[in-house]
Design a protein around this motif. Structure first.
Motif, short mmCIF file in Angstrom:
data_model
loop_
_atom_site.label_atom_id
_atom_site.label_comp_id
_atom_site.label_asym_id
_atom_site.label_seq_id
_atom_site.Cartn_x
_atom_site.Cartn_y
_atom_site.Cartn_z
N ASN A 287 0.85 -1.18 0.00
CA ASN A 287 0.00 0.00 0.00
C ASN A 287 0.89 1.24 0.00
OD1 ASN A 287 -1.52 2.29 1.56
ND2 ASN A 287 -3.11 0.91 0.82
N GLN A 305 -8.82 -2.85 -5.05
CA GLN A 305 -7.70 -3.63 -5.58
C GLN A 305 -8.05 -4.21 -6.94
OE1 GLN A 305 -6.46 -6.56 -2.71
NE2 GLN A 305 -5.48 -5.05 -1.39
N TRP A 320 -2.46 0.94 -5.52
CA TRP A 320 -3.32 0.88 -4.34
C TRP A 320 -2.76 1.86 -3.32
CZ3 TRP A 320 -3.26 -2.80 0.31
CH2 TRP A 320 -4.46 -2.65 1.04
#
Length: 378
Positions: A287, A305, A320
């Protein structure tokens, strides 16, 4: 629905984009890819026979008997967008060398880009008689549980996690005398800590749910369950809300890199195999906002996602970078969490007029916030 896509062929020229799994990650990925490429074949394979549906309402509005829209898209939507949806199809193997997906029936689907989005499976209640307990992971599970609740006066829900708390609240709302049993001293203890868990016990009590903590179910019988203390709890209906496990069997067999039972992907949802992506429950994904790999097990994150995977496969730059989050309903309260989850070493709870807020930190660094808000109808 056809059992084999119209573009099914041994000819690589007819291959295109393929998603395995019809949950939020798989559908979002296919939808996103299609929006960027109108003339490339797009397909979804799913072992679930139901038209793609939203899972969060199953343990909320649907089980409680409230009106809800479950379908992600209509059958006509998939047809209009030329996305071939193949339901009730179980994949046996992914051959990354030849870029083929092989089903248990022996059909072969070639792909240029593949998204693995198979989600999780329910952890069974591994005690004598545990196989008779109902689970709540799919639409079929929810229908069976809802029908069983119509004819039950008492119920025992085993497991004090999110699904267990929601299911127990709904069963009590339907007039079923419901007891929630958990091995922890309070519900949601491992996720949110004791302070929040004690407040959840009160929410459940106000909803009509009895809570039995620090207890293990040792057997499921016709009349209910037996605890490790020897106590018997009556339950014409027993629900196993004992957690879920990422289904990484296909990924492992295909040789994808995994870590602690999850598929490793980068911020673009790429796996270790060429043109193979993964999204949703099965991943541990980098992330960007966190600056590290993060596990996200909830609907919104899976859809995000899936979108990233679809854009990446379509040739667009996407990462993401959102903070994960989810919400659940326990009795008359909605609990909303945003943050990185995982272990915390400090929790500060602030009372509010209509609920409370909990701040979580680890070694002095903020990692999440939980808001509990009383629903207007309460």
């Amino acid at each position: 629905m056809r059992t084999a896509p119209a573009w099914y062929s041994q000819d690589m020229a007819s291959a295109g984009f393929l998603a395995i799994g019809s949950g939020p990650a798989g559908v979002s990925a296919a939808e996103t890819f299609r929006s960027k490429h109108r003339n490339i074949a797009v397909g979804i394979l799913s072992d679930d026979p139901a038209l793609p549906y939203a899972k969060p309402p199953l343990s909320k509005q649907f089980l409680c008997g409230e009106p809800t829209e479950l379908e992600l898209h209509s059958a006509g939507w998939f047809e209009r967008n030329d996305i071939e949806l193949s339901l009730g199809v179980r994949v046996a193997h992914i051959d990354t060398a030849t870029q083929q997906v092989i089903t248990t029936g022996g059909a072969r689907y070639r792909y240029w880009h593949l998204v693995l989005a198979v989600g999780s499976t329910a952890v069974p209640l591994a005690v004598p008689g545990g196989e008779s307990a109902l689970t709540l992971r799919s639409f079929a599970d929810a229908v069976a549980l809802k029908m069983a609740a119509r004819h039950a006066a008492t119920a025992v829900v085993v497991g004090g996690g999110l699904i267990g708390c929601e299911a127990a609240s709904c069963l009590a709302a339907l007039g079923v005398d419901t007891t929630l049993v958990a091995p922890e001293t309070v519900p949601l203890q491992r996720r949110f800590g004791v302070d929040v868990g004690e407040r959840v016990v009160k929410m459940l009590s106000e909803a009509g749910v009895h809570f039995v903590g620090a207890a293990q179910v040792t057997a499921v019988e016709d009349a209910g369950v037996t605890l490790d203390s020897g106590e018997a709890l009556g339950g014409e209906l027993v629900v196993a809300a004992t957690g879920a496990r990422p289904d990484v069997r296909l990924a492992v067999a295909a040789g994808l890199v995994t870590h602690e039972g999850r598929v490793v992907v980068d911020e673009h949802m790429r796996t270790s195999a060429h043109n193979v992506y993964a999204a949703g429950d099965i991943t541990i994904a980098h992330n960007v906002a966190a600056g590290r790999p993060v596990i996200a097990e909830h609907w919104r994150d899976a859809a995000l996602q899936g979108r990233v995977a679809g854009l990446t496969a379509a040739g667009f730059d996407s990462s993401w970078d959102r903070v994960p989050g989810f919400s659940c309903v326990v009795g008359g309260f909605t609990l909303t969490y945003r943050g990185w989850g995982g272990r915390h070493d400090a929790c500060t709870v602030t009372e509010r007029a209509n609920g409370f807020r909990a701040h979580y930190s680890l070694q002095g660094r903020a990692i999440g916030t939980l808001d509990a808000t009383a629903n207007p109808a309460s």
